[in-house]
Design an enzyme around this catalytic site. Structure first.
Site: not given
Ligand SMILES: C[S@@+](CC[C@H](N)C(=O)[O-])C[C@H]1O[C@@H](n2cnc3c(N)ncnc32)[C@H](O)[C@@H]1O
Length: 436
Positions: A253, A257, A259, A375
């Protein structure tokens, strides 16, 4: 003629409340409508009024002789904006009152000018009393929705007040140093040479926290990619992934980006790094961030749950599942969460988190490691997810995160919880799972 700034700030909050859109999503549109020199103030008014909304509402109600009608929501917000300026900023009272009352006609409520003026003048007269009043219930004092306060109290009886307190503070600006290009000590020296105060983070070996947040574009090495903006708690993900050359890694997810970039910078010699993100626009943000740092990942806009659409069948050595969550560990960065999040969202999110974990688990190699992160500060989205997953599966080992090796956060049954700390890291949860 440009619209009154307080009227625009009112529109920002109306957009959040009425369209259930986040502050981060709506603010850029309104920033375009104000002069560049007014943008910082629009941001301050929007963030601050969201941060203190429940308390401002309470004060407003105590000053009104008759409650406003439901359809006067814009007036309710405008009054809260005025009260925020009077009680929480250094804007001179006369300017705060004058500019707020002047916004009323722009919002189609010229008829309420007298009422707004009278109420704000009354607040000005009783400024000290209103600021020091501690008789209000805890949800008003700390300005959170009741349900968040009750849930925090039930989940963290010894810590809930410090969480509430930290949620209302201005977040620190923390950078992750790109150790391939510079080292933390050199970077700190360069900041010092430019008169910028900063300290090394306590737990992340790559972090630097600035004493006073500033525009990162002005910092040394921005163009060269010496650092990225990343909170210390988020930085800790790479210390748990045990990255090695030649591994295939999935960031499930991934947007925007932060991470993904950290993983690639920590171990440049991975065999492959796949970043999956459901939202195509947000997936673009991953590419932009990778480009700025001149690094690569295979970015795929897809639903991570639907593995048939994006997985080539080769199993991963490492998976990071940074799951969508309530973001209750980062309320200080996103105070609009106090207006947007509903209690029933948490159960919905927990369902999604468990489904995501179940969906990506088959893509992990035997003996591979999956790091589950959120988070959120609610166990319902954290320890409970891992416990429920473990109960369903027969090939999951939870790797203990011993305090000697990981001297941060609170050890829970199946992972570690970081609670938001003043001038330090955000709230975050990590659990490390191995497949056997
Ligand atoms: C907590 S954020 C991730 C932050 C990211 N890891 C970073 O450190 O920059 C969660 C992300 O998961 C995405 N997301 C939600 N459901 C998802 C799915 N079923 N498949 C892929 N991505 C998903 C959301 O759009 C969001 O961008």
């Amino acid at each position: 003629m440009t619209e009154n700034l307080r009227a625009i700030a009112t529109r920002v909050l109306l957009d959040i409340q009425e369209n259930q859109r986040s502050l981060t999503a709506v603010l850029p549109y309104y920033q375009e409508q104000v002069k560049p020199e007014d943008r910082a103030l629009l941001q301050e008014l929007s963030f601050g009024t969201c941060r203190w909304f429940q308390r401002l509402d309470f004060i407003q109600a105590s000053l009104l002789h008759r409650p406003l009608r439901k359809r006067d929501n814009a007036a309710r917000i405008l009054i809260n904006l005025g009260l925020y300026q009077l009680l929480f900023t250094r804007i001179p009272a006369h300017a705060a009152i004058h500019s707020t009352v002047d916004a009323a006609p722009d919002l189609g409520m010229k008829h309420l000018k007298g009422l707004i003026n009278g109420l704000l003048r009354q607040a000005q007269r009783d400024q000290e009393g209103l600021q020091s009043d501690t008789s209000a219930p805890v949800e008003v004092q700390f300005s959170h929705p009741d349900w968040i306060v009750h849930k925090l109290k039930a989940n963290w009886p010894d810590h809930y007040q410090e969480i509430l307190q930290a949620n209302n503070e201005r977040p620190p600006l923390t950078l992750r140093i790109n150790t391939g290009l510079t080292c933390r000590e050199t970077f700190l020296e360069q900041l010092q040479a430019q008169g910028i105060d900063a300290v090394a983070t306590q737990f992340s070996p790559t972090g630097v926290t600035l004493t006073t947040p500033c525009d990162v574009k002005m910092l040394p090495g921005f163009q060269e990619g010496w650092f990225t903006v990343q909170d210390e708690a988020a930085q800790l993900c790479t210390t748990l992934l045990d990255l090695k050359p030649g591994q295939r890694v999935l960031d499930a997810c991934a947007a925007p980006g932060g991470k993904t970039c950290a993983i690639r910078l920590t171990e440049p010699n991975l065999a492959q790094l796949v970043a999956v993100e459901k939202d195509p626009q947000r997936a673009e943000r991953i590419n932009e961030n990778l480009e700025r740092l001149n690094i690569h990942a295979d970015v795929i806009a897809a639903d991570a749950m639907d593995t048939a659409t994006w997985w080539d069948g080769q199993a991963f050595d490492r998976i990071l599942l940074d799951a969508p969550c309530s973001a209750t560990g980062v309320i200080r960065r996103h105070p609009d969460i106090k207006l947007l999040r509903r209690e029933q969202d948490i159960a919905e999110l927990a369902k999604l988190q468990l489904h995501l974990l179940e969906a990506v688990w088959p893509t992990l190699k035997a003996n591979g490691i999956l790091v589950y992160a959120t988070c959120s500060v609610f166990p319902q989205e954290n320890t409970r997810i891992i416990e429920r997953f473990q109960a369903k599966m027969n090939d999951v080992d939870v790797i203990p995160l011993e305090p000697e090796q990981y001297p941060w956060g609170i050890n829970t049954t199946v992972g570690k919880q970081l609670l938001p700390q003043s001038n330090s890291h955000d709230g975050f949860f990590y659990a490390c799972l191995r497949k056997h």
